[in-house]
Design an enzyme around this catalytic site. Sequence first.
Site, short mmCIF file in Angstrom:
data_model
loop_
_atom_site.label_atom_id
_atom_site.label_comp_id
_atom_site.label_asym_id
_atom_site.label_seq_id
_atom_site.Cartn_x
_atom_site.Cartn_y
_atom_site.Cartn_z
N HIS A 1 -60.29 8.56 -12.40
CA HIS A 1 -61.12 8.54 -13.61
C HIS A 1 -61.28 7.10 -14.11
CE1 HIS A 1 -62.05 12.66 -14.47
NE2 HIS A 1 -60.79 13.05 -14.54
N HIS B 1 -55.70 11.52 -9.22
CA HIS B 1 -56.85 12.04 -9.95
C HIS B 1 -57.10 11.24 -11.22
CE1 HIS B 1 -59.44 15.34 -11.62
NE2 HIS B 1 -58.99 14.82 -12.75
N GLU B 2 -56.04 11.00 -11.99
CA GLU B 2 -56.20 10.27 -13.25
C GLU B 2 -56.57 8.81 -13.00
OE1 GLU B 2 -56.39 11.77 -16.09
OE2 GLU B 2 -55.98 13.64 -15.05
N GLU C 1 -65.14 15.31 -12.79
CA GLU C 1 -63.91 15.94 -12.33
C GLU C 1 -63.89 16.07 -10.81
OE1 GLU C 1 -61.13 16.75 -13.95
OE2 GLU C 1 -62.02 15.82 -15.70
#
Length: 275
Positions: free
Chosen positions: A150, A146-147, A203
């Site tokens: 980004h 997920h990070e 997100e």
Amino acid sequence: MPSAALSTLSRRRWLLAAGAAAVAVPALAQVAVGSASRLRHLVPAEQLEQSAAQQYAQLLQQARAKGALVPDGDAQVQRLQAIARRLIPFTPPWNERARQWQWQVALIRSDEINAFCMPGGKIAFFTGILDKLRLTDDEVAMVMGHEMAHALREHAREQLAKNSATGIGLSLGAQLLGLGDLGNYAARLGGQLLSLNFSRSDETDADLVGLEIAARAGFNPQAAVRLWEKMGTATGSNGQGLNFLSTHPSGPQRIRQLQANVPKVQGLYEQARRR
């Protein structure tokens, strides 16, 4: 030609150029996300990545000075680095720049439930997220994916572009001749990287891209649902140390969306496990 017409023409040319440079979704992607924002091109990627590297180095130096930087020989650091090595090969389809990134992974002693990946692949986990949530390797991979997403989708670059356009009264026409002083301004904006709040769509984007990257690397996509269920439980606690949840809100809608997308990447996971 009247100045108003020149301004309109300039704006159209700029939009066309930005559109041509937009990062496309990989042809073989199993999750459905849109193209990365065109606005991010207002901030030079190289300068932002350099600024992020400097800020990351300063963060680690400060942590080391306080005795909070976990040494590379620690089992938890080696665990994080091993998971990152499995994920990294599947990042370039989402951003070609990732092939040249000098990826780093650090672990910082802190009770905070937090983790991040800065532009250029600079990853940090806090011990609180590992210990308090008792994350499995699959769940760590979902957080890390997920990070990474980004950074790959350049959400920070987009947000900083919005901030800079507002903060310095950006004139699109003037930027056509080269980004003016925006490049230098981008370097100064690097100090905001750890305080940015991403949008709900960012997100969702990171959830789905991270889910696919982790599945391709052989991590069970069902762990994404378990992860956010744990996050939801943590939200109901005393609320201390939940910085991650302040910028990554949990909730039934997020979990339902992940549940709907797990079947799309299940085959990737099963294929990876057979390798």
